[in-house]
Each structure stands twice: as C-alpha cells, then as structure tokens.
Design a protein around this motif. Structure first.
Motif, PDB file in Angstrom:
ATOM      1  N   TYR A 168      10.708  -0.728   6.706  1.00  0.00           N
ATOM      2  CA  TYR A 168      10.327  -1.746   5.669  1.00  0.00           C
ATOM      3  C   TYR A 168       8.893  -2.400   5.950  1.00  0.00           C
ATOM      4  O   TYR A 168       8.558  -2.809   5.048  1.00  0.00           O
ATOM      5  CB  TYR A 168      11.458  -2.578   5.316  1.00  0.00           C
ATOM      6  N   ALA A 169       8.905  -2.905   7.070  1.00  0.00           N
ATOM      7  CA  ALA A 169       7.545  -3.739   7.558  1.00  0.00           C
ATOM      8  C   ALA A 169       6.358  -2.912   7.146  1.00  0.00           C
ATOM      9  O   ALA A 169       5.478  -3.431   6.509  1.00  0.00           O
ATOM     10  CB  ALA A 169       7.658  -3.859   9.132  1.00  0.00           C
ATOM     11  N   ALA A 170       6.251  -1.823   7.257  1.00  0.00           N
ATOM     12  CA  ALA A 170       4.818  -0.880   7.036  1.00  0.00           C
ATOM     13  C   ALA A 170       5.045  -0.429   5.402  1.00  0.00           C
ATOM     14  O   ALA A 170       3.737  -0.217   5.027  1.00  0.00           O
ATOM     15  CB  ALA A 170       4.870   0.191   7.815  1.00  0.00           C
ATOM     16  N   LEU A 171       6.091  -0.556   4.770  1.00  0.00           N
ATOM     17  CA  LEU A 171       5.918  -0.008   3.545  1.00  0.00           C
ATOM     18  C   LEU A 171       5.303  -0.366   2.447  1.00  0.00           C
ATOM     19  O   LEU A 171       4.311   0.111   1.826  1.00  0.00           O
ATOM     20  CB  LEU A 171       7.534   0.017   3.210  1.00  0.00           C
ATOM     21  N   PRO A 172       4.847  -1.768   2.439  1.00  0.00           N
ATOM     22  CA  PRO A 172       4.230  -2.355   1.424  1.00  0.00           C
ATOM     23  C   PRO A 172       2.776  -1.999   1.455  1.00  0.00           C
ATOM     24  O   PRO A 172       2.134  -1.616   0.530  1.00  0.00           O
ATOM     25  CB  PRO A 172       4.290  -3.885   1.437  1.00  0.00           C
ATOM     26  N   ASP A 173       2.162  -2.157   2.687  1.00  0.00           N
ATOM     27  CA  ASP A 173       0.682  -1.432   2.907  1.00  0.00           C
ATOM     28  C   ASP A 173       0.650  -0.062   2.484  1.00  0.00           C
ATOM     29  O   ASP A 173      -0.372   0.194   2.056  1.00  0.00           O
ATOM     30  CB  ASP A 173       0.241  -1.762   4.397  1.00  0.00           C
ATOM     31  N   LEU A 174       1.723   0.716   3.108  1.00  0.00           N
ATOM     32  CA  LEU A 174       1.499   2.193   2.490  1.00  0.00           C
ATOM     33  C   LEU A 174       1.624   2.360   1.255  1.00  0.00           C
ATOM     34  O   LEU A 174       0.570   3.429   0.726  1.00  0.00           O
ATOM     35  CB  LEU A 174       2.446   3.020   3.326  1.00  0.00           C
ATOM     36  N   LEU A 175       2.620   1.825   0.407  1.00  0.00           N
ATOM     37  CA  LEU A 175       2.504   1.724  -1.032  1.00  0.00           C
ATOM     38  C   LEU A 175       1.180   1.293  -1.731  1.00  0.00           C
ATOM     39  O   LEU A 175       0.700   2.134  -2.576  1.00  0.00           O
ATOM     40  CB  LEU A 175       3.628   0.835  -1.598  1.00  0.00           C
ATOM     41  N   ARG A 176       0.668   0.264  -1.250  1.00  0.00           N
ATOM     42  CA  ARG A 176      -0.646  -0.188  -1.917  1.00  0.00           C
ATOM     43  C   ARG A 176      -1.591   0.772  -1.501  1.00  0.00           C
ATOM     44  O   ARG A 176      -2.704   1.124  -2.554  1.00  0.00           O
ATOM     45  CB  ARG A 176      -1.046  -1.402  -1.334  1.00  0.00           C
ATOM     46  N   GLU A 177      -1.797   1.344  -0.268  1.00  0.00           N
ATOM     47  CA  GLU A 177      -2.892   2.335  -0.052  1.00  0.00           C
ATOM     48  C   GLU A 177      -2.769   3.491  -0.884  1.00  0.00           C
ATOM     49  O   GLU A 177      -3.751   4.050  -1.439  1.00  0.00           O
ATOM     50  CB  GLU A 177      -2.754   2.560   1.461  1.00  0.00           C
ATOM     51  N   ARG A 178      -1.442   4.098  -1.152  1.00  0.00           N
ATOM     52  CA  ARG A 178      -1.355   5.343  -1.707  1.00  0.00           C
ATOM     53  C   ARG A 178      -1.462   5.155  -3.484  1.00  0.00           C
ATOM     54  O   ARG A 178      -2.201   5.866  -4.141  1.00  0.00           O
ATOM     55  CB  ARG A 178      -0.279   6.084  -1.598  1.00  0.00           C
ATOM     56  N   TYR A 179      -0.935   4.036  -3.880  1.00  0.00           N
ATOM     57  CA  TYR A 179      -0.831   3.881  -5.396  1.00  0.00           C
ATOM     58  C   TYR A 179      -1.453   2.954  -6.100  1.00  0.00           C
ATOM     59  O   TYR A 179      -1.567   2.421  -7.428  1.00  0.00           O
ATOM     60  CB  TYR A 179       0.555   3.458  -5.818  1.00  0.00           C
ATOM     61  N   ALA A 180      -2.425   2.123  -5.175  1.00  0.00           N
ATOM     62  CA  ALA A 180      -3.471   0.832  -5.866  1.00  0.00           C
ATOM     63  C   ALA A 180      -4.270   1.651  -6.965  1.00  0.00           C
ATOM     64  O   ALA A 180      -4.895   2.832  -6.857  1.00  0.00           O
ATOM     65  CB  ALA A 180      -4.424   0.513  -4.844  1.00  0.00           C
ATOM     66  N   GLY A 181      -4.227   1.085  -8.114  1.00  0.00           N
ATOM     67  CA  GLY A 181      -5.143   1.428  -9.366  1.00  0.00           C
ATOM     68  C   GLY A 181      -4.330   2.640 -10.135  1.00  0.00           C
ATOM     69  O   GLY A 181      -4.678   3.097 -11.142  1.00  0.00           O
ATOM     70  N   LEU A 182      -3.258   3.149  -9.403  1.00  0.00           N
ATOM     71  CA  LEU A 182      -2.625   4.426 -10.038  1.00  0.00           C
ATOM     72  C   LEU A 182      -1.130   4.140 -10.771  1.00  0.00           C
ATOM     73  O   LEU A 182      -0.650   4.846 -11.689  1.00  0.00           O
ATOM     74  CB  LEU A 182      -2.382   5.331  -8.887  1.00  0.00           C
ATOM     75  N   ALA A 183      -0.596   2.872 -10.204  1.00  0.00           N
ATOM     76  CA  ALA A 183       0.853   2.702 -10.659  1.00  0.00           C
ATOM     77  C   ALA A 183       0.861   0.983 -10.900  1.00  0.00           C
ATOM     78  O   ALA A 183       0.099   0.176 -10.153  1.00  0.00           O
ATOM     79  CB  ALA A 183       1.794   3.387  -9.572  1.00  0.00           C
ATOM     80  N   GLU A 184       1.916   0.627 -11.846  1.00  0.00           N
ATOM     81  CA  GLU A 184       1.957  -0.727 -12.035  1.00  0.00           C
ATOM     82  C   GLU A 184       3.307  -0.861 -11.317  1.00  0.00           C
ATOM     83  O   GLU A 184       3.628  -2.262 -11.187  1.00  0.00           O
ATOM     84  CB  GLU A 184       2.190  -0.861 -13.492  1.00  0.00           C
ATOM     85  N   GLY A 185       3.909   0.005 -10.876  1.00  0.00           N
ATOM     86  CA  GLY A 185       5.338  -0.282 -10.042  1.00  0.00           C
ATOM     87  C   GLY A 185       5.965   0.760  -9.180  1.00  0.00           C
ATOM     88  O   GLY A 185       5.517   1.893  -9.582  1.00  0.00           O
ATOM     89  N   VAL A 186       6.741   0.519  -8.534  1.00  0.00           N
ATOM     90  CA  VAL A 186       7.652   1.589  -7.624  1.00  0.00           C
ATOM     91  C   VAL A 186       8.883   1.270  -7.864  1.00  0.00           C
ATOM     92  O   VAL A 186       9.372   0.229  -8.073  1.00  0.00           O
ATOM     93  CB  VAL A 186       7.090   1.671  -6.180  1.00  0.00           C
ATOM     94  N   VAL A 187       9.802   2.412  -7.547  1.00  0.00           N
ATOM     95  CA  VAL A 187      11.215   2.162  -7.392  1.00  0.00           C
ATOM     96  C   VAL A 187      11.628   2.413  -6.027  1.00  0.00           C
ATOM     97  O   VAL A 187      11.207   3.391  -5.334  1.00  0.00           O
ATOM     98  CB  VAL A 187      11.991   3.092  -8.294  1.00  0.00           C
ATOM     99  N   ILE A 232       9.644  -6.400  -0.542  1.00  0.00           N
ATOM    100  CA  ILE A 232       9.709  -6.496  -1.849  1.00  0.00           C
ATOM    101  C   ILE A 232       8.916  -7.577  -2.178  1.00  0.00           C
ATOM    102  O   ILE A 232       7.706  -7.843  -2.823  1.00  0.00           O
ATOM    103  CB  ILE A 232      10.977  -6.522  -2.507  1.00  0.00           C
ATOM    104  N   GLU A 233       9.440  -8.957  -1.466  1.00  0.00           N
ATOM    105  CA  GLU A 233       8.465 -10.058  -1.693  1.00  0.00           C
ATOM    106  C   GLU A 233       7.006  -9.802  -1.278  1.00  0.00           C
ATOM    107  O   GLU A 233       6.033 -10.306  -1.806  1.00  0.00           O
ATOM    108  CB  GLU A 233       9.024 -11.234  -0.635  1.00  0.00           C
ATOM    109  N   ASP A 234       6.483  -9.024  -0.191  1.00  0.00           N
ATOM    110  CA  ASP A 234       5.184  -8.664   0.113  1.00  0.00           C
ATOM    111  C   ASP A 234       4.597  -7.955  -0.868  1.00  0.00           C
ATOM    112  O   ASP A 234       3.533  -8.399  -1.331  1.00  0.00           O
ATOM    113  CB  ASP A 234       5.257  -7.914   1.233  1.00  0.00           C
ATOM    114  N   LEU A 235       5.062  -6.937  -1.481  1.00  0.00           N
ATOM    115  CA  LEU A 235       4.734  -6.232  -2.494  1.00  0.00           C
ATOM    116  C   LEU A 235       4.320  -7.203  -3.744  1.00  0.00           C
ATOM    117  O   LEU A 235       3.324  -7.068  -4.438  1.00  0.00           O
ATOM    118  CB  LEU A 235       5.647  -4.997  -2.968  1.00  0.00           C
ATOM    119  N   ARG A 236       5.186  -8.071  -4.075  1.00  0.00           N
ATOM    120  CA  ARG A 236       5.279  -8.625  -5.358  1.00  0.00           C
ATOM    121  C   ARG A 236       3.961  -9.829  -5.015  1.00  0.00           C
ATOM    122  O   ARG A 236       3.243 -10.405  -6.088  1.00  0.00           O
ATOM    123  CB  ARG A 236       6.394  -9.557  -5.409  1.00  0.00           C
ATOM    124  N   SER A 237       3.649 -10.258  -3.817  1.00  0.00           N
ATOM    125  CA  SER A 237       2.515 -11.084  -3.465  1.00  0.00           C
ATOM    126  C   SER A 237       1.354 -10.847  -3.570  1.00  0.00           C
ATOM    127  O   SER A 237       0.058 -11.570  -3.748  1.00  0.00           O
ATOM    128  CB  SER A 237       2.963 -11.775  -2.201  1.00  0.00           C
TER     129      SER A 237
END
Length: 109
Positions: free
Chosen positions: A67-86, A103-108
């Motif tokens: 979970y600690a690494a997840l926000p950065d990896l999601l941003r890296e892969r989906y920046a500009g491609l998705a408005e949300g993730v499940v 989740i708080e990190d992603l929302r920030s």
C-alpha cells in the motif's frame, strides 16, 4: 500478495483467451499471448492457461505493490489516462489503515 497474484493470473489467463480482449493485448505489445491462450482453449487444455501468463506479463497487465508504494505506481501508469481507479478491500482487516493512507495519498495529488 502472492495468493492474489495467482488468483489474478488465473482470471486474466481466462479473460485474455477470449477474442474480446485481443485488441488490448495487441495494444500492450502482447499479441502472441492471445494466440497461445486461444490455442490452449481450442485444445481443451484449460488447466494450462495460467502457465502462459508469466510474471513479466502479469506485471504488464496489473500493478502489484504494498500500500505504501501503490499511489506512486498508480500515478506513474495512469496519469492522464484515467480519472479514477478501483481498489479492492484488503482480505486482512489489519490492512485497513494502510489502504486508507494510500487512498488519502491518491486523493491529495
């Protein structure tokens, strides 16, 4: 995490054996994966499907991280491609706080 990766390996092997997903595999540079999976299905070798989805292929198809690494990896892969993730709820109730922080990190940002 290992158990969930194996569950996803089996699920994705089945899904990507269907013609509906062929264009996705082509876009991801994995056109041969569909052919190999389809050949196994046509040969009625369902039990061999997940063996075709290697760790490298699995890492291309999904993000797997703590979970600690997840926000950065999601941003890296989906920046500009998705408005949300499940995100799935953790099987371990003890992980709720770690998921909440991710989740708080992603929302920030």
């Amino acid at each position: 995490m290992a158990r969930e990766r194996e569950r996803m390996r089996r699920l994705l092997a089945f899904l990507y054996s269907t013609p509906s997903y062929k264009s996705t595999l082509v876009r991801l540079g994995l056109p041969e994966l569909f052919d190999r999976l389809r050949d196994l299905v046509q040969a009625n070798q369902w039990d061999r499907l997940s063996g075709v989805v290697t760790d490298d292929v699995l890492d291309t198809l999904l993000i797997c991280a703590d979970y600690a690494a997840l926000p950065d990896l999601l941003r890296e892969r989906y920046a500009g491609l998705a408005e949300g993730v499940v995100l799935s709820a953790p099987a371990d109730d003890g992980a709720d706080d770690r998921l909440r922080l991710a989740i708080e990190d992603l929302r920030s940002n």
